[in-house]
Design a protein around this motif. Structure first.
Motif, PDB file in Angstrom:
ATOM      1  N   HIS A 104     -38.678   4.666 -11.328  1.00 16.24           N
ATOM      2  CA  HIS A 104     -39.523   3.571 -10.857  1.00 16.24           C
ATOM      3  C   HIS A 104     -40.013   2.712 -12.022  1.00 16.24           C
ATOM      4  O   HIS A 104     -39.751   2.994 -13.191  1.00 16.24           O
ATOM      5  N   GLU A 112     -42.056   4.658  -4.042  1.00 14.42           N
ATOM      6  CA  GLU A 112     -41.322   3.444  -3.693  1.00 14.42           C
ATOM      7  C   GLU A 112     -39.970   3.772  -3.078  1.00 14.42           C
ATOM      8  O   GLU A 112     -39.462   3.025  -2.233  1.00 14.42           O
ATOM      9  N   PHE A 113     -39.366   4.900  -3.480  1.00 17.72           N
ATOM     10  CA  PHE A 113     -38.013   5.237  -3.053  1.00 17.72           C
ATOM     11  C   PHE A 113     -37.976   6.138  -1.818  1.00 17.72           C
ATOM     12  O   PHE A 113     -36.889   6.535  -1.383  1.00 17.72           O
ATOM     13  N   ILE A 116     -35.508   5.459   1.080  1.00 19.94           N
ATOM     14  CA  ILE A 116     -34.058   5.397   0.857  1.00 19.94           C
ATOM     15  C   ILE A 116     -33.494   6.758   0.463  1.00 19.94           C
ATOM     16  O   ILE A 116     -32.310   6.864   0.161  1.00 19.94           O
ATOM     17  N   THR A 181     -35.624   0.466 -12.189  1.00 21.09           N
ATOM     18  CA  THR A 181     -36.195  -0.856 -11.963  1.00 21.09           C
ATOM     19  C   THR A 181     -37.357  -1.059 -12.913  1.00 21.09           C
ATOM     20  O   THR A 181     -38.084  -0.118 -13.228  1.00 21.09           O
ATOM     21  N   ALA A 384     -36.333  -1.348  -2.890  1.00 25.59           N
ATOM     22  CA  ALA A 384     -36.307  -0.134  -2.063  1.00 25.59           C
ATOM     23  C   ALA A 384     -37.281  -0.249  -0.910  1.00 25.59           C
ATOM     24  O   ALA A 384     -37.100   0.412   0.127  1.00 25.59           O
ATOM     25  N   PRO A 388     -34.093  -2.327   1.641  1.00 24.31           N
ATOM     26  CA  PRO A 388     -33.510  -1.016   1.322  1.00 24.31           C
ATOM     27  C   PRO A 388     -32.023  -0.914   1.628  1.00 24.31           C
ATOM     28  O   PRO A 388     -31.272  -0.300   0.866  1.00 24.31           O
ATOM     29  N   LEU A 391     -30.085  -2.657  -1.177  1.00 27.06           N
ATOM     30  CA  LEU A 391     -30.125  -1.884  -2.417  1.00 27.06           C
ATOM     31  C   LEU A 391     -29.223  -0.660  -2.326  1.00 27.06           C
ATOM     32  O   LEU A 391     -28.441  -0.379  -3.246  1.00 27.06           O
ATOM     33  N   VAL A 392     -29.320   0.073  -1.224  1.00 25.37           N
ATOM     34  CA  VAL A 392     -28.506   1.277  -1.068  1.00 25.37           C
ATOM     35  C   VAL A 392     -27.019   0.924  -1.111  1.00 25.37           C
ATOM     36  O   VAL A 392     -26.225   1.604  -1.781  1.00 25.37           O
TER      37      VAL A 392
END
Length: 402
Positions: A104, A112-113, A116, A181, A384, A388, A391-392
Motif C-alpha cells: 500500500h 485498501e486491498f 480484491i 502504489t 483497488a 477494482p 486493476l485486477v
C-alpha cells in the motif's frame, strides 16, 4: 540483516470498546472552525462537508462490522531486524498459484486491498483463469497498520524493502511477484536491488515525477501526456503542502492528528477528494464511504497520524538519496550506481495509469525500462477501491507469462 526471531504469530484486530466510545465522544465535542463563503474546496476541506461526514462516522458508521470483515483476512505479526511487521497472508487453493507481495501507500493501509483479495486468490470464481491465481501477502509498512515504528530510520524505503524480502523468505517464497502504489511503488522498485533474482516481475500504478524536482516542460508533449504534465505542474504549485510538512516537520503535525479525529479525517479525506477519479464530485462518489472511514478509523485507533508522517519523511529521505544513483545507472545492466555497487538486472515491469494520475512516461520512465504501460480513463490513486475490476485485470495481464 539481524533477524532476532523468525516466529510468526497470528493476529486479530480487536479495538477496545472504550476506544470506540472515546472516538464518538471526541467527534461529538469537536470545536468546528468557521467557513468563509464562496471558497469551496479551494482552501481545503469545507467545514459544512466535513461536519456531515463526521456525524456519519460518529452515529451511523459501524466499526465492529468493518473489524469483523478485516478479520476474515488471516493476519500475522513477526519481527524483522527489531521491527514488528504486520501482514495479511491469504493462500490460494489453486495448485499453481504464485506469491504476490502487494504494498500500500499513503494515506492508506493493507485494508485498501481487502475487496480484491478474492479475485486475485480465486480468479476462477470471478471470471478469471486458474493460472492467474496468487498467494497474496499484504504487509503494513512500518508506521502504518499494525507495524508501529520501532525507532527513527524504520521508514527508510531500502530498509523496508529488505524487511519485506525477508518476510517472503520466512513465508517460504524464494521468488515472488510484487505490486505497489504510492510509497509501495517505491518499495517495489527497490526490491529487485535488495533481493537480486528473487522478484519475478513488478507492477505499479500511478507513478508520478519527482515532487520536489523541476516542473515538466508540458509544451514538449501532446495529448494525455501534456495534460498530465500540466496537472503535475499545477500540483507542485498548489498541492504539495501536505508533503512538505510531513517530510520536514512530522512531529509538529502529529499533535493534531493524534488528538483530534476530525483533524485526522480531514487530513485523509482531502486526498480522496483530490486524488480520485476526476468524474467523482465528492470522495464518497469515488469510493464506498464506509470503506473510506475504515481507513481513517485504522489511522485513528492505531495513532498512525504521527507514525505515518514520520515514515513518509524518512521515505522521502530515501528518495532524495537514491534518485541520483538511479539516474546514473538507467539500464540496470552493468553501470555502477553511487557507492560502487552494481545495479542488478531488473525483472519485467508494468505500469497502470488511472484517470487522476499524473504519470508522465517520459518523466518517470525516460529509459524505457517499463515493458507494459496501460492507461485508463477511470479511477485514480486508490484503484483497488475505485476501479477494482480494472486493476485486477491489469495485474493479471501484467503477470501472465512472467
Amino acid at each position: 540483516m539481524n533477524t532476532t526471531s523468525n516466529s510468526i504469530r497470528p493476529f486479530r484486530i480487536d479495538v477496545a470498546q472504550g476506544e470506540i466510545d472515546d472516538l464518538r465522544a471526541r467527534l461529538a465535542g469537536t470545536r468546528w472552525p468557521q467557513e468563509l463563503p464562496g471558497v469551496g474546496w479551494s482552501r481545503g476541506v469545507p467545514t459544512s462537508y466535513l461536519r456531515r461526514i463526521a456525524e456519519y462516522w460518529q452515529g451511523a458508521y459501524d466499526w465492529r462490522a468493518a473489524e469483523e470483515r478485516l478479520n476474515e483476512l488471516p493476519q500475522f505479526l513477526t519481527e524483522i531486524d527489531g521491527q514488528q511487521l504486520h501482514f495479511a497472508h491469504i493462500r490460494s487453493e489453486e495448485p499453481g498459484a504464485r506469491p504476490l507481495l502487494m504494498v500500500h501507500g499513503w494515506p492508506s493501509s493493507f485494508a485498501e486491498f481487502s475487496r480484491i483479495v478474492g479475485p486475485l486468490t480465486d480468479p476462477v470464481a470471478y471470471g478469471g483463469r486458474a493460472e492467474d491465481a496468487v498467494h497474496l501477502v499484504l504487509p503494513s509498512i512500518p508506521g502504518f497498520g499494525f507495524s508501529p515504528l520501532a525507532e527513527s530510520g524504520r521508514g527508510d524505503l531500502l530498509r523496508v524493502a529488505s524487511a519485506f524480502a525477508e518476510l517472503m523468505t520466512r513465508l517460504g517464497y524464494d521468488r515472488f511477484l510484487a505490486q505497489g502504489t504510492d510509497a509501495g511503488a517505491g518499495i517495489v522498485g527497490l526490491l529487485p536491488m535488495v533481493a537480486p533474482g528473487r522478484v519475478i516481475a513488478t507492477h505499479v500504478n500511478g507513478p508520478a515525477p519527482a515532487p520536489f524536482g523541476p516542473p515538466l516542460d508540458a509544451s514538449a508533449l501532446s495529448g494525455r501526456e501534456r495534460e498530465r504534465a500540466e496537472a503535475f505542474n499545477a500540483w507542485q504549485q498548489d498541492g504539495t503542502g501536505y508533503l512538505a510538512i510531513q517530510s520536514t516537520r512530522p512531529q509538529t503535525l502529529s499533535y493534531g492528528l493524534t488528538d483530534s479525529p476530525v483533524a485526522q479525517l480531514a487530513w485523509i479525506i482531502e486526498k480522496f477528494r483530490e486524488w480520485t477519479d476526476p468524474a467523482a464530485e465528492l470522495p464518497e462518489d469515488a469510493v464506498d464511504l464506509d470503506d473510506l472511514l475504515t481507513l481513517v478509523s485504522l489511522y485513528w485507533f492505531g495513532e498512525l497520524g504521527w507514525s505515518s508522517a514520520h515514515s513518509l519523511a524518512e521515505g522521502m529521505e530515501t528518495f532524495r538519496r537514491f534518485a541520483p544513483s538511479a539516474a546514473e545507472a538507467p539500464t540496470g545492466d552493468e553501470a555502477p550506481a553511487e557507492g560502487g555497487w552494481e545495479m542488478p538486472p531488473m525483472p519485467p515491469a508494468s505500469v497502470a495509469v488511472f484517470a487522476a494520475d499524473m504519470s508522465v512516461r517520459s518523466a518517470v520512465d525516460p529509459y524505457g525500462a517499463v515493458g507494459t504501460w496501460n492507461e485508463y480513463e477511470v479511477g485514480g490513486h486508490f484503484p483497488a477501491m475505485e476501479a477494482p475490476e480494472v486493476l485486477v485485470a491489469d495485474i493479471r495481464s501484467a503477470f501472465r507469462g512472467a
